[in-house]
Design a protein around this motif. Structure first.
Motif, PDB file in Angstrom:
ATOM      1  N   ALA A 126       0.850  -1.289  -0.246  1.00 14.77           N
ATOM      2  CA  ALA A 126      -0.036  -0.052   0.098  1.00 14.77           C
ATOM      3  C   ALA A 126       0.901   1.104  -0.086  1.00 14.77           C
ATOM      4  CB  ALA A 126      -1.037   0.060   1.204  1.00 14.77           C
ATOM      5  N   VAL A 127       1.851   1.131   0.777  1.00 18.11           N
ATOM      6  CA  VAL A 127       2.986   2.369   0.722  1.00 18.11           C
ATOM      7  C   VAL A 127       3.587   2.677  -0.622  1.00 18.11           C
ATOM      8  CG1 VAL A 127       5.136   3.418   1.673  1.00 18.11           C
ATOM      9  CG2 VAL A 127       3.518   2.292   3.296  1.00 18.11           C
ATOM     10  N   ARG A 128       4.041   1.513  -1.220  1.00 19.06           N
ATOM     11  CA  ARG A 128       4.338   1.792  -2.379  1.00 19.06           C
ATOM     12  C   ARG A 128       3.487   2.303  -3.599  1.00 19.06           C
ATOM     13  NH1 ARG A 128       6.318  -3.632  -3.844  1.00 19.06           N
ATOM     14  NH2 ARG A 128       5.950  -4.316  -1.597  1.00 19.06           N
ATOM     15  N   GLN A 129       2.379   1.811  -3.440  1.00 17.66           N
ATOM     16  CA  GLN A 129       1.011   2.270  -4.355  1.00 17.66           C
ATOM     17  C   GLN A 129       1.095   3.950  -4.103  1.00 17.66           C
ATOM     18  OE1 GLN A 129      -0.331   1.067  -7.056  1.00 17.66           O
ATOM     19  NE2 GLN A 129       0.612  -0.886  -7.045  1.00 17.66           N
ATOM     20  N   ALA A 130       0.950   4.176  -2.850  1.00 16.80           N
ATOM     21  CA  ALA A 130       0.740   5.548  -2.659  1.00 16.80           C
ATOM     22  C   ALA A 130       1.918   6.397  -2.995  1.00 16.80           C
ATOM     23  CB  ALA A 130       0.455   5.644  -0.915  1.00 16.80           C
ATOM     24  N   ARG A 131       3.022   6.099  -2.661  1.00 16.48           N
ATOM     25  CA  ARG A 131       4.198   6.729  -3.392  1.00 16.48           C
ATOM     26  C   ARG A 131       4.206   6.991  -4.881  1.00 16.48           C
ATOM     27  NH1 ARG A 131       8.856   3.091   0.250  1.00 16.48           N
ATOM     28  NH2 ARG A 131       9.197   4.730   1.812  1.00 16.48           N
ATOM     29  N   SER A 132       3.976   5.864  -5.346  1.00 15.50           N
ATOM     30  CA  SER A 132       3.661   6.002  -7.074  1.00 15.50           C
ATOM     31  C   SER A 132       2.643   6.862  -7.235  1.00 15.50           C
ATOM     32  CB  SER A 132       3.540   4.573  -7.530  1.00 15.50           C
ATOM     33  OG  SER A 132       2.794   4.579  -8.359  1.00 15.50           O
ATOM     34  N   ALA A 133       1.472   6.800  -6.801  1.00 12.92           N
ATOM     35  CA  ALA A 133       0.509   7.797  -7.091  1.00 12.92           C
ATOM     36  C   ALA A 133       0.744   9.219  -6.982  1.00 12.92           C
ATOM     37  CB  ALA A 133      -0.848   7.177  -6.369  1.00 12.92           C
ATOM     38  N   VAL A 184      -5.292  -2.575   2.768  1.00 12.27           N
ATOM     39  CA  VAL A 184      -4.733  -2.104   1.652  1.00 12.27           C
ATOM     40  C   VAL A 184      -5.434  -0.972   1.105  1.00 12.27           C
ATOM     41  CG1 VAL A 184      -4.161  -2.542  -1.089  1.00 12.27           C
ATOM     42  CG2 VAL A 184      -3.604  -4.043   0.602  1.00 12.27           C
ATOM     43  N   VAL A 185      -6.818  -0.775   1.012  1.00 10.80           N
ATOM     44  CA  VAL A 185      -7.451   0.340   0.534  1.00 10.80           C
ATOM     45  C   VAL A 185      -7.595   1.346   1.449  1.00 10.80           C
ATOM     46  CG1 VAL A 185     -10.032   1.133   0.190  1.00 10.80           C
ATOM     47  CG2 VAL A 185      -9.252  -1.250  -0.633  1.00 10.80           C
ATOM     48  N   ALA A 186      -7.664   1.095   2.755  1.00 13.75           N
ATOM     49  CA  ALA A 186      -7.616   2.155   3.683  1.00 13.75           C
ATOM     50  C   ALA A 186      -6.130   2.545   3.719  1.00 13.75           C
ATOM     51  CB  ALA A 186      -7.855   1.513   5.230  1.00 13.75           C
ATOM     52  N   GLY A 187      -5.176   2.009   3.426  1.00 10.01           N
ATOM     53  CA  GLY A 187      -3.726   2.263   3.722  1.00 10.01           C
ATOM     54  C   GLY A 187      -3.462   3.079   2.506  1.00 10.01           C
ATOM     55  N   ILE A 188      -3.475   2.714   1.358  1.00  5.67           N
ATOM     56  CA  ILE A 188      -3.393   3.797   0.180  1.00  5.67           C
ATOM     57  C   ILE A 188      -4.294   5.215   0.310  1.00  5.67           C
ATOM     58  CG2 ILE A 188      -3.540   3.810  -2.503  1.00  5.67           C
ATOM     59  CD1 ILE A 188      -3.385   0.865  -2.661  1.00  5.67           C
ATOM     60  N   ASP A 189      -5.624   4.799   0.721  1.00  9.33           N
ATOM     61  CA  ASP A 189      -6.217   6.110   0.649  1.00  9.33           C
ATOM     62  C   ASP A 189      -5.806   7.218   1.723  1.00  9.33           C
ATOM     63  OD1 ASP A 189      -8.512   7.717   0.023  1.00  9.33           O
ATOM     64  OD2 ASP A 189      -9.715   6.953   1.501  1.00  9.33           O
ATOM     65  N   ALA A 190      -5.377   6.647   3.077  1.00 13.14           N
ATOM     66  CA  ALA A 190      -4.799   7.501   4.042  1.00 13.14           C
ATOM     67  C   ALA A 190      -3.639   8.235   3.639  1.00 13.14           C
ATOM     68  CB  ALA A 190      -4.646   6.432   5.245  1.00 13.14           C
ATOM     69  N   ALA A 191      -2.453   7.193   3.060  1.00 13.90           N
ATOM     70  CA  ALA A 191      -1.317   7.838   2.762  1.00 13.90           C
ATOM     71  C   ALA A 191      -1.224   8.804   1.691  1.00 13.90           C
ATOM     72  CB  ALA A 191      -0.403   6.532   2.317  1.00 13.90           C
ATOM     73  N   LEU A 199      -6.845  10.129  -4.083  1.00 15.15           N
ATOM     74  CA  LEU A 199      -7.192   9.507  -5.428  1.00 15.15           C
ATOM     75  C   LEU A 199      -8.845   9.407  -5.646  1.00 15.15           C
ATOM     76  CD1 LEU A 199      -4.861   6.196  -4.880  1.00 15.15           C
ATOM     77  CD2 LEU A 199      -4.443   8.897  -6.074  1.00 15.15           C
ATOM     78  N   ASP A 200      -9.299   9.251  -6.824  1.00 10.06           N
ATOM     79  CA  ASP A 200     -10.626   8.896  -6.866  1.00 10.06           C
ATOM     80  C   ASP A 200     -10.851   7.386  -6.687  1.00 10.06           C
ATOM     81  OD1 ASP A 200     -10.468   7.443  -9.313  1.00 10.06           O
ATOM     82  OD2 ASP A 200     -10.448   9.404 -10.489  1.00 10.06           O
ATOM     83  N   ARG A 201     -12.241   7.189  -6.342  1.00  9.89           N
ATOM     84  CA  ARG A 201     -12.524   5.716  -5.852  1.00  9.89           C
ATOM     85  C   ARG A 201     -12.065   4.723  -7.192  1.00  9.89           C
ATOM     86  NH1 ARG A 201     -16.128   4.924  -1.305  1.00  9.89           N
ATOM     87  NH2 ARG A 201     -15.993   6.851  -0.365  1.00  9.89           N
ATOM     88  N   ALA A 202     -12.176   5.076  -8.325  1.00  8.65           N
ATOM     89  CA  ALA A 202     -11.824   3.928  -9.248  1.00  8.65           C
ATOM     90  C   ALA A 202     -10.217   3.940  -9.174  1.00  8.65           C
ATOM     91  CB  ALA A 202     -12.275   4.740 -10.687  1.00  8.65           C
ATOM     92  N   GLU A 203      -9.322   4.857  -9.144  1.00  6.60           N
ATOM     93  CA  GLU A 203      -8.066   4.560  -8.951  1.00  6.60           C
ATOM     94  C   GLU A 203      -7.531   3.989  -7.787  1.00  6.60           C
ATOM     95  OE1 GLU A 203      -5.191   7.915  -9.892  1.00  6.60           O
ATOM     96  OE2 GLU A 203      -3.621   6.705  -9.655  1.00  6.60           O
ATOM     97  N   ALA A 222      -5.495  -0.546  -5.476  1.00  5.90           N
ATOM     98  CA  ALA A 222      -5.651  -1.790  -4.246  1.00  5.90           C
ATOM     99  C   ALA A 222      -5.553  -2.963  -4.684  1.00  5.90           C
ATOM    100  CB  ALA A 222      -6.697  -1.347  -3.210  1.00  5.90           C
ATOM    101  N   TYR A 223      -6.158  -3.107  -6.080  1.00  6.07           N
ATOM    102  CA  TYR A 223      -6.037  -4.568  -6.658  1.00  6.07           C
ATOM    103  C   TYR A 223      -4.757  -4.789  -6.909  1.00  6.07           C
ATOM    104  CZ  TYR A 223      -5.973  -7.867 -10.800  1.00  6.07           C
ATOM    105  OH  TYR A 223      -5.730  -8.550 -11.488  1.00  6.07           O
ATOM    106  N   ARG A 224      -3.984  -3.836  -7.546  1.00  5.50           N
ATOM    107  CA  ARG A 224      -2.412  -4.097  -8.054  1.00  5.50           C
ATOM    108  C   ARG A 224      -1.626  -4.541  -6.763  1.00  5.50           C
ATOM    109  NH1 ARG A 224      -0.410   0.521 -11.588  1.00  5.50           N
ATOM    110  NH2 ARG A 224      -2.448   1.561 -11.263  1.00  5.50           N
ATOM    111  N   ALA A 225      -1.882  -3.858  -5.690  1.00  3.78           N
ATOM    112  CA  ALA A 225      -1.148  -4.275  -4.418  1.00  3.78           C
ATOM    113  C   ALA A 225      -1.256  -5.791  -3.902  1.00  3.78           C
ATOM    114  CB  ALA A 225      -1.478  -3.087  -3.076  1.00  3.78           C
ATOM    115  N   GLU A 226      -2.609  -5.876  -3.937  1.00  5.86           N
ATOM    116  CA  GLU A 226      -2.863  -7.358  -3.416  1.00  5.86           C
ATOM    117  C   GLU A 226      -2.224  -8.273  -4.518  1.00  5.86           C
ATOM    118  OE1 GLU A 226      -6.185  -8.253  -0.534  1.00  5.86           O
ATOM    119  OE2 GLU A 226      -6.916  -8.669  -2.599  1.00  5.86           O
ATOM    120  N   PHE A 227      -2.325  -7.969  -5.965  1.00  3.31           N
ATOM    121  CA  PHE A 227      -1.924  -8.832  -6.836  1.00  3.31           C
ATOM    122  C   PHE A 227      -0.458  -9.110  -6.562  1.00  3.31           C
ATOM    123  CE2 PHE A 227      -0.476  -9.559 -11.357  1.00  3.31           C
ATOM    124  CZ  PHE A 227      -1.432 -10.520 -11.677  1.00  3.31           C
TER     125      PHE A 227
END
Ligand code: MEV
Length: 337
Positions: free
Chosen positions: A88-95, A124-131, A139-143, A148-153
């Motif tokens: 989740a942290v990595r997705q937030a950093r990249s976003a 993961v969802v709460a983590g990316i949103d908070a970060a 982020l908008d909900r779709a992104e 979050a899907y990519r993080a789980e994947f």
């Protein structure tokens, strides 16, 4: 400091068959994971989680490398939880395009871990949103759902479906078919959940159904029949008044479909003695229907019962470790502070 919380989920209908292109209907439940993110001056990530293991833990590691943290984890569950938080942290950093952003992160969760209730997706969802919000880049909900899907994947080595993360992001009931996910209307479903304290191995269970399907024609027919149950269930939900208390008649009809769905999952070999015992205890206590939820093999059942009896009956059932009510979470991820 930003605090976000995201719900877990149950499968109302359709797990396993969804792997073969049939639709499924997961529904978010009012049991949430809450993640607090506070940006730091340096690139370190410090994670504190009180509820993710029996003892709780705090881990600090240097971020910014893109590698998984090398953590001397005190328990396998902690190691797994850290994998999700780190992704989740990595997705937030990249976003937010800030590869060196550091955070103090706290995770609290009301969702039993590894029980098939989507606890990792909620973290993961709460983590990316908070970060991302803490970095000033919400982020908008779709992104958010997609990241979050990519993080789980990534954490699950390609074994993730979009169902859990989409449902946790959007809330309510959701229709999933292949990679297509969309929110659907649903009444306030009175879920009761029974948890046997364990978890099946999703990979093994999915592989078992695949083998059965290759060997026996009945198994392919069973998968298709589950798809028919999902389609019937969707029709019932579409006729109901959204976000209102469902009529008894609707609960009975949905419950019948859940019972059929459980029977077909059992025929595919993914139920367990503890799950069957809880399903029968719920039905005997007056629940309108009950089925296993998720991959099966152990973990949770979900029943529909607006009255008081089912959680009590489940708590006296051999093999049941925890039983609780969980209303439909109509709101997905949300900012708390
Ligand atoms: C597991 O929660 C649900 C399954 O259908 C697997 C999947 O959809 O990835 C069994």
């Amino acid at each position: 400091m930003t605090v976000c919380e995201a719900p877990g989920k149950v499968y109302l209908f359709g797990e396993h068959a969804v792997v073969y292109g049939e639709p499924a209907v997961p529904a978010a439940i009012e049991r949430r994971a809450r993640v607090t993110a506070e940006p730091r001056e340096d690139d370190h990530v410090r994670v504190t989680a009180e509820d993710l293991s029996l003892d709780g833990f705090t881990v600090e590691y240097t971020g910014g490398t893109g590698d998984r943290p090398d953590i001397d984890a005190p328990a396998p569950l902690v190691e797994a939880a850290m994998g999700y938080v780190d992704a989740a942290v990595r997705q937030a950093r990249s976003a937010a395009d800030t590869p060196d952003a550091g955070f103090d992160i706290t995770v609290e969760s009301e969702i039993p871990l590894g029980a098939g209730l989507g606890s990792s997706a909620a973290v993961v969802v709460a983590g990316i949103d908070a970060a991302t919000r803490a970095l000033g880049e919400p982020l908008d909900r779709a992104e958010l759902a997609d990241r979050a899907y990519r993080a789980e994947f990534e954490v699950q080595d390609g074994q993730a479906s979009r169902a859990d993360t989409f449902c946790s992001t959007m809330g309510g009931a959701v229709r999933v078919e292949g990679d297509d996910c969309e929110p659907i209307d649903a009444p306030n479903l009175p879920f009761v959940i029974g948890f046997d304290g364990g978890a099946g191995d999703t990979g093994e269970l999915v592989a078992g159904v695949r083998e059965l399907r290759e060997e026996y024609r009945f198994a392919a027919d069973t998968v298709r029949a589950i798809g028919d149950i999902v389609r019937d269930g969707e029709e019932l939900l579409a006729e109901a008044v959204p976000e209102a208390d469902p009529s008894r008649e609707l609960l009975e009809e949905l419950g019948d479909l859940m019972d059929f769905n459980h029977g077909l999952l059992a025929a595919l070999g993914v139920s367990a003695r503890s799950l069957d015992a809880m399903v029968w205890a719920a039905r005997d206590a007056g629940a309108h229907g009950a089925k296993l939820t998720g991959a099966g093999g152990g973990g949770c059942i979900v029943a529909l019962d607006p009255d008081a009896e089912t959680p009590t009956a489940l708590s006296y059932t051999q093999g049941c470790e925890e039983a609780f009510r969980a209303e439909l979470a109509t709101e997905g991820v949300r900012v708390v502070e």
